[in-house]
Write an enzyme that holds these catalytic residues in place. Sequence first.
Site, PDB file in Angstrom:
ATOM      1  N   SER A  63       1.063  -1.571  -0.055  1.00 56.82           N
ATOM      2  CA  SER A  63       0.506   0.044  -0.104  1.00 56.82           C
ATOM      3  C   SER A  63       2.163   1.085   0.167  1.00 56.82           C
ATOM      4  CB  SER A  63      -1.276   0.033   1.619  1.00 56.82           C
ATOM      5  OG  SER A  63       0.405   0.673   2.119  1.00 56.82           O
ATOM      6  N   LYS A  64       0.599   2.376  -0.133  1.00 60.95           N
ATOM      7  CA  LYS A  64       1.044   3.822  -0.168  1.00 60.95           C
ATOM      8  C   LYS A  64       1.739   3.619   1.427  1.00 60.95           C
ATOM      9  CE  LYS A  64      -0.760   7.407  -2.666  1.00 60.95           C
ATOM     10  NZ  LYS A  64      -1.440   8.260  -2.922  1.00 60.95           N
ATOM     11  N   ARG A  65       1.451   3.760   2.006  1.00 57.82           N
ATOM     12  CA  ARG A  65       1.781   3.193   3.546  1.00 57.82           C
ATOM     13  C   ARG A  65       2.913   2.767   3.368  1.00 57.82           C
ATOM     14  NH1 ARG A  65      -1.755   1.542   7.666  1.00 57.82           N
ATOM     15  NH2 ARG A  65       0.433   0.495   8.130  1.00 57.82           N
TER      16      ARG A  65
END
Length: 465
Positions: free
Chosen positions: A239-241
């Site tokens: 994910s982006k995180r």
Amino acid sequence: MIVTRFAPSPTGYLHIGGLRTALYSFLWARRNGGKFLLRIEDTDLARNSKEAAEAIVEAFKWVGLTHDGDILYQSERFDIYKSYVQKLLDTGKAYKCYMSKEELDALRVEQMAKKERTRYDGRYRDFTGTPPLGVEPVIRIKAPLDGQISFVDGVKGEVTFNAKDMLDDFIIARSDGTPTYNFVVTIDDALMGVTEVIRGDDHLSNTPKQIVVYEALGFKIPRFHHVPMILNPEGKKLSKRDGATDVMEYQKEGYLSETLLNFLIRLGWSHGDQEIFSLEEMQAFFDPCDINKSASAYNKEKLLWLNTHYIKTLPAERLIKELKFFGVDISLHNKKIEIIDALRERAKTIKEFAAMVEQIITVPQAYDEGAVAKFLSGNAMDILEMYLQALHKESTIENASAFEQFTKAFLEEKGLKLKDLAQSIRIAMVGSAVSPSIFEILAIIGYDKVKQRIQKLISYKRSLS
Ligand code: GLU
């Protein structure tokens, strides 16, 4: 000749997963003296594709990837696609389908009730009657109804799809005439002369459809390499995180381009147990057939480890250039090499590096209150004042070892230990009790400015009491 391509959809930035497939495609073309082409898949026109292309070129530039020839935009090629749709209609390999949305929905409901795979049932495949009024047809390609579609994937080996399970006469042009995804990808890859398609394995299920188009048009089918995804440490989609962001974010966080390329090439490919690869080595060794069969996990520690490696080993001039990105310019500083060498072992990122350099090259504007309270109590200030007086008696002190000799002689004469003075000097020099070897720092700051910084701390301390 080997021709590869990178075919991003315009998102406005280059994603690290995208950079990995771009890198693999680039390396394989370069290794073989082939071509690496860039195509923007902007058929839905929803986003600004020129901006997206610029973002990709900017990211390519940062990491040192170059593409050959002009960038191709799918949005500029509708006429070409239309002519191939027509060709398939003319040769009876595609046909008009007048099924309405309601009919299609009803068919889907029926198939779901029977627990069948939802698929077009071919009702207009051999239609010769009068078309219903007021329905703009879609164009469907005749796909094999049974049998298998097989190909040898460079990563996955032989891949076989049963036509019955995977295919139907899929739409190649919508009722408004716009061509569909798998159709345009195939036309472009064929016309661009792409011989090897390296892409994420999320596209694997598109490949049988694309093969149907290749075969219908008599195009040569390229070799496919479907690269497993990058997962997060928990084995889930990145994910982006987790770090699945814009490549340029990595620069903003202080990663070097060497780090990122080295990190990405090892995420899914190996060459013995070698961890560090220069771009030249990558080009010499990379072969898509050595891409790992299983997904690889993103590992932030590894990224940092690689970054520290490159910060420790790259030429000072290169690091000086990188520091400018963070607004720190020491290119004209007479101790620039010493500054880099004193700090390079300590910084994990260029951003951290820049902050450390900044601390050394500028007079502290504030002092770490915790450090002042902890280390400047008792007789620490008296010792520092004596040290300043001793410094004043010298005419100059040239380098780190001279500072060391001088300081040791001073401590010995006063019956003190280095710990009685070291933190006070650090606070005076950089504002906090954290810095590399004090003697190196003193030498970098230079005799005159050392005295000024000590005087400044003394005045500050006096103003408090
Ligand atoms: N445009 C597709 C994507 O961005 C890539 C298509 C392909 O490589 O065939 O995922």
